[in-house]
Every structure is written in structure tokens, then in C-alpha cells.
Design an enzyme around this catalytic site. Structure first.
Site, PDB file in Angstrom:
ATOM      1  N   VAL A 101      21.464  69.020 -23.326  1.00  0.00           N
ATOM      2  CA  VAL A 101      21.549  68.417 -24.747  1.00  0.00           C
ATOM      3  C   VAL A 101      20.709  66.930 -24.701  1.00  0.00           C
ATOM      4  O   VAL A 101      20.623  66.485 -25.840  1.00  0.00           O
ATOM      5  CB  VAL A 101      22.979  68.388 -25.167  1.00  0.00           C
ATOM      6  CG1 VAL A 101      23.566  69.767 -25.469  1.00  0.00           C
ATOM      7  CG2 VAL A 101      23.589  67.453 -24.382  1.00  0.00           C
ATOM      8  N   TYR A 115      32.188  55.945 -24.822  1.00  0.00           N
ATOM      9  CA  TYR A 115      32.632  57.295 -24.988  1.00  0.00           C
ATOM     10  C   TYR A 115      33.157  57.222 -26.608  1.00  0.00           C
ATOM     11  O   TYR A 115      33.046  57.957 -27.557  1.00  0.00           O
ATOM     12  CB  TYR A 115      33.758  58.018 -24.393  1.00  0.00           C
ATOM     13  CG  TYR A 115      34.166  59.235 -24.431  1.00  0.00           C
ATOM     14  CD1 TYR A 115      33.639  60.331 -24.355  1.00  0.00           C
ATOM     15  CD2 TYR A 115      35.469  59.322 -25.012  1.00  0.00           C
ATOM     16  CE1 TYR A 115      33.974  61.709 -24.912  1.00  0.00           C
ATOM     17  CE2 TYR A 115      36.044  60.591 -25.614  1.00  0.00           C
ATOM     18  CZ  TYR A 115      35.324  61.778 -25.157  1.00  0.00           C
ATOM     19  OH  TYR A 115      35.619  62.818 -25.541  1.00  0.00           O
ATOM     20  N   ALA A 150      30.687  56.511 -29.348  1.00  0.00           N
ATOM     21  CA  ALA A 150      29.670  57.878 -29.456  1.00  0.00           C
ATOM     22  C   ALA A 150      30.470  58.895 -30.185  1.00  0.00           C
ATOM     23  O   ALA A 150      30.127  59.496 -31.028  1.00  0.00           O
ATOM     24  CB  ALA A 150      29.342  58.378 -28.115  1.00  0.00           C
ATOM     25  N   ILE A 208      43.718  66.310 -23.157  1.00  0.00           N
ATOM     26  CA  ILE A 208      43.703  67.602 -23.045  1.00  0.00           C
ATOM     27  C   ILE A 208      43.546  67.706 -21.464  1.00  0.00           C
ATOM     28  O   ILE A 208      42.683  67.082 -20.877  1.00  0.00           O
ATOM     29  CB  ILE A 208      42.629  68.262 -24.065  1.00  0.00           C
ATOM     30  CG1 ILE A 208      42.496  68.021 -25.221  1.00  0.00           C
ATOM     31  CG2 ILE A 208      42.410  69.868 -23.641  1.00  0.00           C
ATOM     32  CD1 ILE A 208      43.981  68.497 -26.051  1.00  0.00           C
TER      33      ILE A 208
END
Length: 244
Positions: free
Chosen positions: A53, A144, A147, A177
Site C-alpha cells: 500500500v 499512529y 494517522a 485487540i
């Protein structure tokens, strides 16, 4: 029904591929980890396609290959993501660039490649995997957080622009998670890593980590006809970590 899942070789992405395939979708498992992608694709009778990506040519080639293999995508799940844990004062500009390229610009690249086909078809579901870090911030994950906050704003814009063409766009915001990515914080943040994870889990109302399958279930809902009147939303899958 055809679906493209980026970062589909492991974690939330793999769970999403399994869930969508179980609900009847032909799934393109897109990842730079081709061994993992092939394993998941074989399990679900899908297609393993290499996609980086961070590289526009790779994204365009992957979307074209997916189109030939499974047809024009009705569903796009932008799941590819990473983090490099470290307190901001110890980070570098190169690190920021890597995280933003994968977590934000990668979402934009893939959406840009898939959206014209959805518009032409007059229908489409886009689900972006963001994070609660993008809404409330997360210690040790400044880039992070920035973003994924951008992903949430981008989601709202695509929802606005896509609505007239029958394209809906939503995001999910996972909390802690139980994935290999989160477990890396235990080592990358040194002796405070386990404490950071403990604090994350303690901040949830349910006092536990979530599972990739729980995130995949929410993504599958947003891709289904049951969510046909839902767009521009960010659904937290975080045990009540943030109630926004």
C-alpha cells in the site's frame, strides 16, 4: 459479491477475510506477506494478491489483478496497518513517514483505485480500519494516533462524496485487540510495555482485550444490506474504551 481486504494475511484482516467469505463473498486477500495471504486464500477459496500500500503502482496492479480474479469489487476493507511503538520524544521523522504512508496514505491510494469502479457500478461498501487511538490518542503511538485520526476524517469525506453514487463509507475503531501488532508493544516499549497494555485494557469498560473476530463481525455488518442507511460513521469496537 466480491471483496478486497488489504492486510488480509493475519490478525483483523484474516478474520475479516474468513467472515466475508463465510457470508458468500469472493475475497481477494491482499498483503505483502504472500505466504500468509496464500494460506488464508486457500482456506477460504479466495485469491491471494500481492499489494504494497506504500507503492501506487503495486496498488494499481493489485486492484487490476483482483478485478480479473473476482470481478469489480463491491466491498473494500482498508485494513493494512502497522505501528512502531515508542514515546514521541524518542521517535524519528523516518518512523513518522512509514506509519503515515501505511496507515493513512495507503488507505487513500487503495480507495482512489477502487472508487471509480464503484461509482460506475452505482454501489459500493468501503470500510476503513482506524483505531480508538485516532479519537482519544494512545501513549507510545503518536504517529499512529495521528494517522488513524486522519483515516476517520477521510472516511467522512468519502461518505459525503460517494453518497450520490450509491457508495457508502464507514470506519471501525478497534481498541486493544489481541493481535501480534499489539503484543509487539510489550517489547518495543521496553519494561513499560506490559504496563501500557494493562492500562489500555483497564481503560475499557469490559476489562478485557477484544478478538479479531469481534472486529470482523462489525466490518461484516457495515458491508451488509443491514447497514444500507449507515455512512460516514466510526463504530468503536473497543469494549467501551471511548464512547464518542
Amino acid at each position: 459479491m466480491s471483496a478486497i481486504v488489504t492486510g488480509g494475511a493475519s490478525g483483523i484482516g484474516a478474520a475479516c477475510c474468513r467472515r466475508l467469505a463465510g457470508e458468500g463473498a469472493r475475497v481477494a486477500v491482499c498483503d505483502i506477506n504472500m505466504d500468509g495471504a496464500r494460506e488464508i486464500a486457500e482456506e477460504i477459496d479466495g485469491e491471494a494478491i500481492r499489494m504494497d500500500v506504500t507503492d501506487l503502482a503495486s496498488v494499481d496492479e493489485a486492484i487490476a489483478a483482483a478485478g480479473q480474479a473476482i470481478g469489480t469489487a463491491a466491498i473494500l476493507v482498508n485494513n493494512a496497518g502497522t505501528d512502531e511503538f515508542g514515546f514521541f520524544k524518542n521517535t524519528t521523522e523516518d518512523m513518522w513517514e512509514r506509519i503515515v504512508q501505511i496507515n493513512l496514505i495507503g488507505v487513500m491510494r487503495t480507495t482512489h483505485a477502487v472508487l471509480p469502479g464503484m461509482i460506475e457500478r452505482g454501489d459500493g461498501r468501503i470500510v476503513n480500519v482506524a483505531s480508538e487511538a485516532g479519537r482519544v490518542g494512545s501513549s507510545g503511538s503518536a504517529a499512529y494516533s495521528a494517522a488513524t485520526g486522519g483515516v476517520i476524517a477521510f472516511t467522512k469525506t468519502i461518505a459525503r462524496e460517494g453518497a450520490r453514487y450509491g457508495v457508502v463509507c464507514n470506519a471501525v475503531a478497534p481498541g486493544p485487540i489481541d493481535t501480534p501488532l499489539l503484543r509487539r508493544a510489550e517489547t518495543e516499549l521496553g519494561h513499560v510495555g506490559p504496563k501500557v497494555i494493562e492500562t489500555m485494557v483497564g481503560s475499557t469498560l469490559l476489562r478485557r482485550m477484544g478478538s479479531p473476530d469481534e472486529v470482523a463481525a462489525t466490518i461484516a455488518f457495515l458491508c451488509s444490506d443491514d447497514a444500507s442507511y449507515v455512512t460516514g460513521q466510526t463504530l468503536g469496537v473497543s469494549g467501551g474504551l471511548a464512547m464518542i
